[in-house]
Design an enzyme around this catalytic site. Structure first.
Site, mmCIF file in Angstrom:
data_model
loop_
_atom_site.group_PDB
_atom_site.id
_atom_site.type_symbol
_atom_site.label_atom_id
_atom_site.label_comp_id
_atom_site.label_asym_id
_atom_site.label_seq_id
_atom_site.Cartn_x
_atom_site.Cartn_y
_atom_site.Cartn_z
ATOM 1 N N GLU A 1 0.793 -1.229 0.000
ATOM 2 C CA GLU A 1 0.000 0.000 0.000
ATOM 3 C C GLU A 1 0.831 1.289 0.000
ATOM 4 O O GLU A 1 0.923 2.000 1.013
ATOM 5 C CB GLU A 1 -0.971 -0.003 1.183
ATOM 6 C CG GLU A 1 -1.902 -1.205 1.174
ATOM 7 C CD GLU A 1 -3.012 -1.133 2.209
ATOM 8 O OE1 GLU A 1 -2.927 -0.312 3.128
ATOM 9 O OE2 GLU A 1 -3.982 -1.895 2.074
ATOM 10 N N GLU B 1 -6.092 -7.964 -0.315
ATOM 11 C CA GLU B 1 -6.733 -7.715 0.990
ATOM 12 C C GLU B 1 -8.171 -7.292 0.769
ATOM 13 O O GLU B 1 -8.464 -6.471 -0.107
ATOM 14 C CB GLU B 1 -6.044 -6.578 1.770
ATOM 15 C CG GLU B 1 -4.798 -6.964 2.502
ATOM 16 C CD GLU B 1 -4.172 -5.793 3.269
ATOM 17 O OE1 GLU B 1 -4.914 -4.920 3.757
ATOM 18 O OE2 GLU B 1 -2.929 -5.774 3.358
HETATM 19 C C1 FCB Z 1 -4.857 -2.189 5.227
HETATM 20 C C2 FCB Z 1 -3.524 -2.622 5.788
HETATM 21 C C3 FCB Z 1 -3.608 -3.664 6.869
HETATM 22 C C4 FCB Z 1 -4.789 -3.449 7.764
HETATM 23 C C5 FCB Z 1 -6.035 -3.259 6.952
HETATM 24 C C6 FCB Z 1 -7.292 -3.084 7.773
HETATM 25 O O1 FCB Z 1 -4.758 -0.898 4.739
HETATM 26 O O2 FCB Z 1 -2.725 -3.133 4.765
HETATM 27 O O3 FCB Z 1 -2.400 -3.664 7.556
HETATM 28 O O4 FCB Z 1 -4.546 -2.387 8.602
HETATM 29 O O5 FCB Z 1 -5.906 -2.141 6.134
#
Ligand code: FCB
Length: 444
Positions: free
Chosen positions: A170, A354
Site C-alpha cells: 500500500e 486484501e
Molecule cells: C490495510 C492494511 C492492513 C490493515 C487493513 C485493515 O490498509 O494493509 O495492515 O490495517 O488495512
C-alpha cells in the site's frame, strides 16, 4: 448470514484463496532481537495510537506461528500472505543481519510449505527501522538502496521458496496517510515530505524488483490499496474534487508503475515538491511485474473544499458501516478490478490481496458469531465472480485477516480476524466466518 453463497467450485479451478497478515501487526516485535522502528516511537507519543498501544506482543505469532498456520491450512486456504519485518532482519536498517530474525522467516517459510500453504511475501508492511527513519526515512532518496539491501538479505535467505513476492504494501499509506494526513508513522503533515515519500516508495519498489530478478525470482507483483471516490453530487466542483482524490489515492501509484507517469490532478499539488530529476526514475519504477494486487475495503464520498490544494473534503456517507466507520460498498471492488485491467494492466493477473471488515466480535459460549463478516466477504466475492465472468483476469482473493491483530493507530480495538484473539490470554478462537469459509473451500 451463517454460510457463504459460494463454494470453491464457483471459481475457476486454479483460483487461489488465502488470508493476509503483516509482521508488526501479529508477530510481537519485542521478541527475537528486532530493532526499534518508527511505529514504536510513533505509538509511544501520546495521541497517536489508541491507548498508546504498540506491537511489542501483538498476537505473539513469533512463538505461536505453527498454531496459526495450522488454522490457516485447516480452513482450506491455498496461500498465506505474510510480511517480513525489515527491523527484525536488519536491526540497524542496513549492515549486520540479525541471525535470529532470518532464522524465524526461514522456519516460518518451511512451516507454510509443510502445511501445503503457498508463501506469499510482502517485503515491507510499514515498520521502518528507526535508524533509517532518523535519516529521513521515505523522504530520503537513499531509501531505494537501503531497501535493495534489505531485499537482497531477506530474499537471499527465503526467496528460493516464495510462491510470490510484492515489495511494498500500500504505497498510498506509506506516502499520503503517513506524511500528509499524519495518521500513521512517522506522523508528518507536510506536502513536501509527502511528494518525496510517494515517489521514493515507488523507486524502492522498482529497486526491489530488480534485485529479486537478479536473484532469479519470479511471480513478483505490486500491492496497492484503493478507495472508490464517490462525488457527493454532480456539480463540476464535486466531480473535480473526486477526480483529485482518485488521482492521489488510486491513480498515482498505478500510473507510476504501469505507465511511467503521474496523473495531472495529483501533480498539481505535488510536482513542486518532487525531487529533482524524478522523471528519470521511471526506468526503475516501471520494471515489469507479473501480477497486480488490489487491497479494497471501502469508498469515500467526496465534496469540494475551499482553501489550499487538494481542495476536497471527505464526507459522511449513507451506506451501512463497519466497526472502522467504513461504508460497505462491494461495487467498488468490481469497479476497480475492471478499471485496473482496462486502463493499466491489460492481461496481467489481478489478485485481491486484501479485503475484509472490522467487527465488534465477542466470544459467546465458546463461539464468535460474525454474520456481518460473512455477508461482507460474500458480497465482495460475488463482485469478484462478476468481474471474472466478464473476462477480467482475477486469479486470487486474500481475506484480511487471519487473526484479530494490532490495527495500527486504532490499537487492538478493531477486530478484522476470522480467528478471534483474546489479547490478555492470546487464546485463538475461530469465528463463525472461519467455519463458514472452511465449509465453502473444502465442500465436495
Ligand atoms: C490495510 C492494511 C492492513 C490493515 C487493513 C485493515 O490498509 O494493509 O495492515 O490495517 O488495512
Amino acid at each position: 448470514m451463517t454460510k457463504f453463497t459460494f463454494t470453491r467450485a464457483d471459481f475457476p479451478a486454479d483460483f487461489l484463496f488465502g488470508s493476509a497478515t503483516s509482521s508488526y501487526q501479529i508477530e510481537g516485535h519485542a521478541f527475537g532481537g528486532a530493532g526499534p522502528t518508527h511505529w514504536d516511537s510513533f505509538a509511544a507519543t501520546p495521541g497517536n495510537v489508541v491507548r498508546a498501544e504498540n506491537g511489542d506482543t501483538a498476537c505473539d505469532h513469533y512463538h505461536r506461528f505453527e498454531e496459526d498456520l495450522d488454522l490457516a491450512a485447516a480452513a482450506g486456504l491455498d496461500c498465506y500472505r505474510f510480511s517480513t519485518s525489515w527491523a527484525r532482519v536488519l536491526p540497524e536498517g542496513t549492515g549486520t543481519p540479525n541471525a535470529e530474525g532470518l532464522d524465524f522467516y526461514d522456519r516460518l517459510t518451511d512451516a507454510m510449505l509443510e502445511r501445503g500453504l503457498k508463501p506469499c511475501a510482502t517485503l515491507y508492511h510499514w515498520e521502518l527501522p528507526q535508524p533509517l527513519a532518523d535519516l529521513g526515512g521515505w523522504r530520503n532518496r537513499d531509501i531505494g538502496n537501503w531497501f535493495a539491501e534489505f531485499t537482497e538479505v531477506i530474499m537471499g535467505r527465503i526467496g528460493d521458496r516464495m510462491y510470490s513476492v510484492a515489495p511494498i504494501n500500500e504505497p498510498w499509506c506509506v506516502g499520503w496517510l503517513s506524511h500528509f494526513l499524519g495518521h500513521h508513522a512517522p506522523g508528518l503533515r507536510d506536502v513536501r515530505a509527502t511528494a518525496r515519500a510517494m515517489h521514493h516508495v515507488l523507486l524502492a519498489h522498482g529497486r526491489a524488483i530488480e534485485v529479486m530478478r537478479g536473484l532469479g525470482m519470479s511471480n513478483l507483483g505490486a500491492v496497492f490499496n484503493f478507495e472508490w471516490a464517490h462525488p457527493v453530487d454532480n456539480t463540476p466542483e464535486a466531480l473535480a474534487a473526486a477526480e483529485t482524490y482518485d488521482a492521489i489515492y488510486n491513480r498515482f501509484f498505478l500510473g507510476g508503475v504501469f505507465k511511467g507517469a503521474y496523473p495531472e490532478p495529483a501533480l498539481k499539488g505535488l510536482e513542486p515538491h518532487l525531487p529533482k530529476g524524478w522523471q528519470d526514475d521511471f526506468k526503475t519504477i516501471t520494471q515489469p511485474v507479473d501480477w497486480c494486487g488490489l487491497n479494497y475495503y471501502t469508498r469515500k464520498v467526496i465534496g469540494p473544499e475551499a482553501g489550499p490544494w487538494p481542495h476536497y473534503a471527505e464526507l459522511d456517507g449513507p451506506l451501512p458501516k463497519t466497526q472502522m466507520g467504513w461504508e460497505i460498498y462491494p461495487d467498488g471492488l468490481y469497479q476497480f478490478l475492471t478499471r485496473t485491467a482496462a486502463e493499466y494492466t491489460g492481461d496481467l493477473p489481478l489478485i485481491v490481496t486484501e479485503n475484509g471488515m472490522a467487527n465488534a466480535d465477542v466470544i459467546r459460549d465458546g463461539t464468535v458469531p460474525d454474520p456481518e463478516r460473512i455477508a461482507y466477504v460474500d458480497a465482495h466475492l460475488e463482485r469478484v465472480r462478476q468481474a471474472i465472468s466478464e473476462g477480467v483476469p482475477v486469479e486470487g482473493y486474500f481475506l484480511w485477516s487471519l487473526l484479530d491483530n494490532y490495527e495500527w493507530a486504532l490499537g487492538y480495538e478493531k477486530r478484522f480476524g476470522m480467528v478471534h484473539v483474546d489479547f490478555d490470554t492470546l487464546v485463538r478462537t475461530p469465528k463463525a466466518s472461519y467455519h463458514a469459509l472452511k465449509d465453502a473451500l473444502t465442500a465436495r
